[in-house]
Write a protein that holds these residues in place. Structure first.
Motif, PDB file in Angstrom:
ATOM      1  N   ARG A 288       1.756  -0.547  20.230  1.00  0.00           N
ATOM      2  CA  ARG A 288       2.698   0.578  20.163  1.00  0.00           C
ATOM      3  C   ARG A 288       3.107   0.808  18.716  1.00  0.00           C
ATOM      4  O   ARG A 288       3.693  -0.069  18.089  1.00  0.00           O
ATOM      5  CB  ARG A 288       3.930   0.295  21.017  1.00  0.00           C
ATOM      6  CG  ARG A 288       4.953   1.432  21.044  1.00  0.00           C
ATOM      7  CD  ARG A 288       6.124   1.057  21.958  1.00  0.00           C
ATOM      8  NE  ARG A 288       7.095   2.133  22.043  1.00  0.00           N
ATOM      9  CZ  ARG A 288       8.092   2.324  21.177  1.00  0.00           C
ATOM     10  NH1 ARG A 288       8.227   1.469  20.158  1.00  0.00           N
ATOM     11  NH2 ARG A 288       8.935   3.327  21.332  1.00  0.00           N
ATOM     12  N   ILE A 289       2.770   1.979  18.200  1.00  0.00           N
ATOM     13  CA  ILE A 289       3.072   2.326  16.807  1.00  0.00           C
ATOM     14  C   ILE A 289       4.114   3.434  16.820  1.00  0.00           C
ATOM     15  O   ILE A 289       3.845   4.567  17.237  1.00  0.00           O
ATOM     16  CB  ILE A 289       1.809   2.790  16.056  1.00  0.00           C
ATOM     17  CG1 ILE A 289       0.742   1.701  16.094  1.00  0.00           C
ATOM     18  CG2 ILE A 289       2.142   3.156  14.621  1.00  0.00           C
ATOM     19  CD1 ILE A 289      -0.571   2.112  15.457  1.00  0.00           C
ATOM     20  N   SER A 290       5.316   3.121  16.368  1.00  0.00           N
ATOM     21  CA  SER A 290       6.398   4.101  16.310  1.00  0.00           C
ATOM     22  C   SER A 290       6.608   4.566  14.890  1.00  0.00           C
ATOM     23  O   SER A 290       6.143   3.944  13.924  1.00  0.00           O
ATOM     24  CB  SER A 290       7.690   3.496  16.871  1.00  0.00           C
ATOM     25  OG  SER A 290       8.118   2.424  16.041  1.00  0.00           O
ATOM     26  N   MET A 291       7.339   5.672  14.752  1.00  0.00           N
ATOM     27  CA  MET A 291       7.666   6.184  13.422  1.00  0.00           C
ATOM     28  C   MET A 291       8.512   5.184  12.647  1.00  0.00           C
ATOM     29  O   MET A 291       8.361   5.025  11.436  1.00  0.00           O
ATOM     30  CB  MET A 291       8.402   7.509  13.548  1.00  0.00           C
ATOM     31  CG  MET A 291       8.694   8.177  12.213  1.00  0.00           C
ATOM     32  SD  MET A 291       7.184   8.630  11.327  1.00  0.00           S
ATOM     33  CE  MET A 291       6.585   9.945  12.396  1.00  0.00           C
ATOM     34  N   LEU A 292       9.399   4.473  13.346  1.00  0.00           N
ATOM     35  CA  LEU A 292      10.211   3.453  12.688  1.00  0.00           C
ATOM     36  C   LEU A 292       9.340   2.335  12.141  1.00  0.00           C
ATOM     37  O   LEU A 292       9.558   1.849  11.024  1.00  0.00           O
ATOM     38  CB  LEU A 292      11.229   2.896  13.687  1.00  0.00           C
ATOM     39  CG  LEU A 292      12.130   1.766  13.179  1.00  0.00           C
ATOM     40  CD1 LEU A 292      12.991   2.255  12.035  1.00  0.00           C
ATOM     41  CD2 LEU A 292      12.987   1.218  14.312  1.00  0.00           C
ATOM     42  N   LEU A 293       8.334   1.926  12.923  1.00  0.00           N
ATOM     43  CA  LEU A 293       7.433   0.865  12.471  1.00  0.00           C
ATOM     44  C   LEU A 293       6.651   1.302  11.237  1.00  0.00           C
ATOM     45  O   LEU A 293       6.475   0.519  10.286  1.00  0.00           O
ATOM     46  CB  LEU A 293       6.474   0.491  13.596  1.00  0.00           C
ATOM     47  CG  LEU A 293       5.497  -0.658  13.316  1.00  0.00           C
ATOM     48  CD1 LEU A 293       6.259  -1.952  13.128  1.00  0.00           C
ATOM     49  CD2 LEU A 293       4.486  -0.791  14.433  1.00  0.00           C
ATOM     50  N   VAL A 294       6.190   2.542  11.216  1.00  0.00           N
ATOM     51  CA  VAL A 294       5.430   3.047  10.070  1.00  0.00           C
ATOM     52  C   VAL A 294       6.302   3.078   8.817  1.00  0.00           C
ATOM     53  O   VAL A 294       5.882   2.641   7.736  1.00  0.00           O
ATOM     54  CB  VAL A 294       4.869   4.443  10.387  1.00  0.00           C
ATOM     55  CG1 VAL A 294       4.238   5.053   9.143  1.00  0.00           C
ATOM     56  CG2 VAL A 294       3.846   4.373  11.512  1.00  0.00           C
ATOM     57  N   LEU A 295       7.538   3.566   8.956  1.00  0.00           N
ATOM     58  CA  LEU A 295       8.431   3.636   7.794  1.00  0.00           C
ATOM     59  C   LEU A 295       8.800   2.242   7.301  1.00  0.00           C
ATOM     60  O   LEU A 295       8.859   1.992   6.088  1.00  0.00           O
ATOM     61  CB  LEU A 295       9.693   4.423   8.158  1.00  0.00           C
ATOM     62  CG  LEU A 295       9.480   5.914   8.438  1.00  0.00           C
ATOM     63  CD1 LEU A 295      10.802   6.575   8.835  1.00  0.00           C
ATOM     64  CD2 LEU A 295       8.889   6.616   7.218  1.00  0.00           C
TER      65      LEU A 295
ATOM     66  N   LEU B 238       7.916   0.849   3.552  1.00  0.00           N
ATOM     67  CA  LEU B 238       8.960   0.345   2.673  1.00  0.00           C
ATOM     68  C   LEU B 238       8.720  -1.118   2.307  1.00  0.00           C
ATOM     69  O   LEU B 238       8.839  -1.511   1.139  1.00  0.00           O
ATOM     70  CB  LEU B 238      10.324   0.510   3.348  1.00  0.00           C
ATOM     71  CG  LEU B 238      11.548   0.153   2.501  1.00  0.00           C
ATOM     72  CD1 LEU B 238      11.599   1.040   1.258  1.00  0.00           C
ATOM     73  CD2 LEU B 238      12.832   0.323   3.299  1.00  0.00           C
ATOM     74  N   SER B 239       8.352  -1.928   3.307  1.00  0.00           N
ATOM     75  CA  SER B 239       8.082  -3.350   3.021  1.00  0.00           C
ATOM     76  C   SER B 239       6.884  -3.499   2.094  1.00  0.00           C
ATOM     77  O   SER B 239       6.904  -4.311   1.153  1.00  0.00           O
ATOM     78  CB  SER B 239       7.826  -4.110   4.332  1.00  0.00           C
ATOM     79  OG  SER B 239       8.928  -4.004   5.198  1.00  0.00           O
TER      80      SER B 239
ATOM     81  N   GLY C 201      -3.424  -8.758  -1.758  1.00  0.00           N
ATOM     82  CA  GLY C 201      -3.793  -9.104  -0.388  1.00  0.00           C
ATOM     83  C   GLY C 201      -2.655  -9.793   0.350  1.00  0.00           C
ATOM     84  O   GLY C 201      -2.359  -9.474   1.513  1.00  0.00           O
ATOM     85  N   ILE C 202      -1.973 -10.726  -0.331  1.00  0.00           N
ATOM     86  CA  ILE C 202      -0.827 -11.398   0.286  1.00  0.00           C
ATOM     87  C   ILE C 202       0.282 -10.399   0.585  1.00  0.00           C
ATOM     88  O   ILE C 202       0.916 -10.445   1.656  1.00  0.00           O
ATOM     89  CB  ILE C 202      -0.324 -12.523  -0.636  1.00  0.00           C
ATOM     90  CG1 ILE C 202      -1.351 -13.663  -0.700  1.00  0.00           C
ATOM     91  CG2 ILE C 202       1.016 -13.062  -0.157  1.00  0.00           C
ATOM     92  CD1 ILE C 202      -0.985 -14.752  -1.691  1.00  0.00           C
ATOM     93  N   ALA C 203       0.530  -9.453  -0.352  1.00  0.00           N
ATOM     94  CA  ALA C 203       1.571  -8.445  -0.137  1.00  0.00           C
ATOM     95  C   ALA C 203       1.273  -7.602   1.098  1.00  0.00           C
ATOM     96  O   ALA C 203       2.169  -7.321   1.909  1.00  0.00           O
ATOM     97  CB  ALA C 203       1.691  -7.554  -1.375  1.00  0.00           C
ATOM     98  N   PHE C 204       0.009  -7.217   1.276  1.00  0.00           N
ATOM     99  CA  PHE C 204      -0.360  -6.395   2.429  1.00  0.00           C
ATOM    100  C   PHE C 204      -0.167  -7.155   3.739  1.00  0.00           C
ATOM    101  O   PHE C 204       0.459  -6.651   4.683  1.00  0.00           O
ATOM    102  CB  PHE C 204      -1.810  -5.942   2.297  1.00  0.00           C
ATOM    103  CG  PHE C 204      -2.335  -5.195   3.487  1.00  0.00           C
ATOM    104  CD1 PHE C 204      -1.989  -3.878   3.704  1.00  0.00           C
ATOM    105  CD2 PHE C 204      -3.164  -5.827   4.400  1.00  0.00           C
ATOM    106  CE1 PHE C 204      -2.464  -3.192   4.812  1.00  0.00           C
ATOM    107  CE2 PHE C 204      -3.649  -5.158   5.507  1.00  0.00           C
ATOM    108  CZ  PHE C 204      -3.296  -3.825   5.709  1.00  0.00           C
TER     109      PHE C 204
ATOM    110  N   ALA D  27       5.578  -8.784   8.676  1.00  0.00           N
ATOM    111  CA  ALA D  27       7.034  -8.641   8.671  1.00  0.00           C
ATOM    112  C   ALA D  27       7.503  -7.581   9.656  1.00  0.00           C
ATOM    113  O   ALA D  27       8.598  -7.684  10.220  1.00  0.00           O
ATOM    114  CB  ALA D  27       7.525  -8.305   7.262  1.00  0.00           C
ATOM    115  N   VAL D  28       6.693  -6.551   9.867  1.00  0.00           N
ATOM    116  CA  VAL D  28       7.072  -5.491  10.801  1.00  0.00           C
ATOM    117  C   VAL D  28       6.478  -5.719  12.187  1.00  0.00           C
ATOM    118  O   VAL D  28       6.587  -4.853  13.073  1.00  0.00           O
ATOM    119  CB  VAL D  28       6.634  -4.112  10.265  1.00  0.00           C
ATOM    120  CG1 VAL D  28       7.347  -3.804   8.966  1.00  0.00           C
ATOM    121  CG2 VAL D  28       5.112  -4.043  10.059  1.00  0.00           C
TER     122      VAL D  28
END
Length: 443
Positions: free
Chosen positions: A178-185, A189-190, A233-236, A242-243
């Motif tokens: 499930r991909i929501s707009m909140l998850l994308v934002l 941001l992260s 790569g670690i950042a991605f 994290a989300v």
């Protein structure tokens, strides 16, 4: 049918949350019509006008002072430019916090409530504006800046929960995901924040690596490239985890894509692998003087796909890494900077060879770039049809300064020395005879 019911449920939830937000907005606007709230709005507008006047007066003086700071570091001048651009916001934050603190001392807290909200918003926006200047990528900087502004504004106004519910309602289902707009934002941001941190760490570590003279130039390039790939790569992956994004499906998909890319991009992969081999075996490094076919120049930089070579005439050639691995490369400065050059010439048979050798050696030694600690030598290499042939050998240690020009200077020194000492440089001469009897000639 099931899909229609899902969309209907989402639409109903969106309408319900929208009505709640509209209701809160109506309550907020109604409070603005109260006398003391209206006065606070007028005070904020007046402070903004005063900040604009202060900027108009002081900005030109600050700009003139900045032009006199020529010896300052680059990063400090960049921050001064940012301060110059944000003078109005800086003055407004200082003025409004001064007014808020004074009003809280002399009157009731409720009569400075709106001014406090405006002061918190202005301060948070200013901090975000300064912090995001450290992000070099303009697109990523804009995403992080506006995302942080929106989130901080909602947080200060107390609308975070309703906004999160609204964004979470707008969702798309892909299988079990499930991909929501909140998850994308949240992911954007992260990812922006983590890439900023990775870039900051990479910049600091790169400066330390490049400043370490004990590491060879090729190993510096390799270490920097590996560190960049690892950090980003670690950042991605950290941002995705994290989300709450499941990376199992992504691993399978990336494996399939890797197989396809391996067949379709063989040359690209070959160049990438060749670049790693070049960096590991240290066969060439930035600053080396090489010749590959008709291309002669020094290495400007080592890239992931190609090597940049700058020639004496200012042209920059991008040579694929694979050509440097599979082709024959002459590295004039691989183990050291010493280069030996040969010049061939001939003199007439009437000149003493001992004198010619002595004069040629002295002429070559008089040229500036010829090394005195590796003195020139001259040898006879043969007896030609019309000349005695010699070879003159000399050493230089700066091939980046050019090879053709130093040969030309040595030739000029030989010409002057031979002219001064009466040494002749012969050239082929031919005598043509017409054979025949006297009758045939007259006819």
């Amino acid at each position: 049918m099931e899909l229609d019911d899902t969309f209907a449920a989402q639409a109903s939830n969106i309408l319900q949350i929208g009505k709640e937000l509209i209701g809160q907005a109506e309550v907020f606007l109604a409070t603005l019509l109260r006398p003391w709230n209206f006065y606070q709005i007028l005070i904020a507008i007046g402070l903004l006008a005063l900040a604009h006047i202060l900027r108009a007066v002081l900005a030109p003086r600050l700009h003139a002072w900045m032009r006199t700071r020529e010896g300052w570091p680059r990063w400090r001048m960049r921050y001064l430019v940012v301060v110059h651009k944000r003078l109005r916001a800086i003055f407004f934050v200082v003025l409004i916090w001064t007014v808020v603190l004074i009003m809280r001392e002399v009157t009731w807290p409720s009569r400075s409530y709106l001014l406090g909200i405006v002061a918190n918003l202005a301060t948070a926006w200013l901090i975000v504006a300064f912090g995001t200047r450290l992000i070099a990528n303009p697109i990523l900087r804009s995403v992080v800046r506006y995302g942080a502004w929106v989130w901080i504004t909602l947080r200060i106004l107390g609308l975070t929960e309703e906004s999160e519910n609204l964004l979470d309602t707008i969702a798309l289902h892909i299988g079990d995901m499930r991909i929501s707009m909140l998850l994308v934002l949240q992911a954007l941001l992260s990812l922006g924040v983590l890439i900023f941190v990775a870039r900051l760490v990479n910049r600091t570590a790169t400066a330390r690596i490049e400043g370490n003279d004990e590491i060879s130039p090729s190993m510096r390039v390799l270490m920097v490239k590996v560190m960049q790939i690892t950090l980003y790569g670690i950042a991605f992956f950290v941002a995705m985890r994290a989300v709450g994004v499941d990376l199992t499906g992504l691993a399978v998909l990336s494996g399939a894509i890797g197989v396809g890319l391996g067949f379709g991009l063989q040359k690209v992969v070959s160049n990438l692998v060749s670049g790693v081999i070049i960096l590991l075996d240290k066969s060439i490094k930035p600053g080396d003087v090489i010749s590959l076919g008709e291309t002669f120049g020094w290495i400007n930089s080592l890239g992931a796909r190609y090597v940049s070579i700058t020639t004496r005439d200012g042209k920059e050639y991008l040579i694929p890494n694979e050509d440097l691995i599979t082709g024959q490369v002459v590295n004039w400065s691989h183990s050291n900077d010493f280069v030996r050059l040969d010049i061939f010439f001939g003199t007439a048979y009437g000149n003493n060879p001992h004198d010619v050798r002595r004069i040629a050696i002295a002429a070559a030694a008089s040229v500036q770039r010829v090394l005195p600690d590796k003195p020139p030598v001259c040898h006879i290499v043969g007896f030609g049809d019309s000349s005695v042939d010699y070879i003159l050998r000399f050493w230089i240690r700066d091939p980046t300064g050019g090879l053709t020009n130093i040969r030309g200077n040595v030739y000029l020194a030989l010409w002057d020395a031979f002219a001064e000492n009466g040494i002749d440089i012969p050239f082929p001469q031919r005598e043509v005879r017409l054979l025949g009897n006297e009758r045939g000639l007259t006819e």
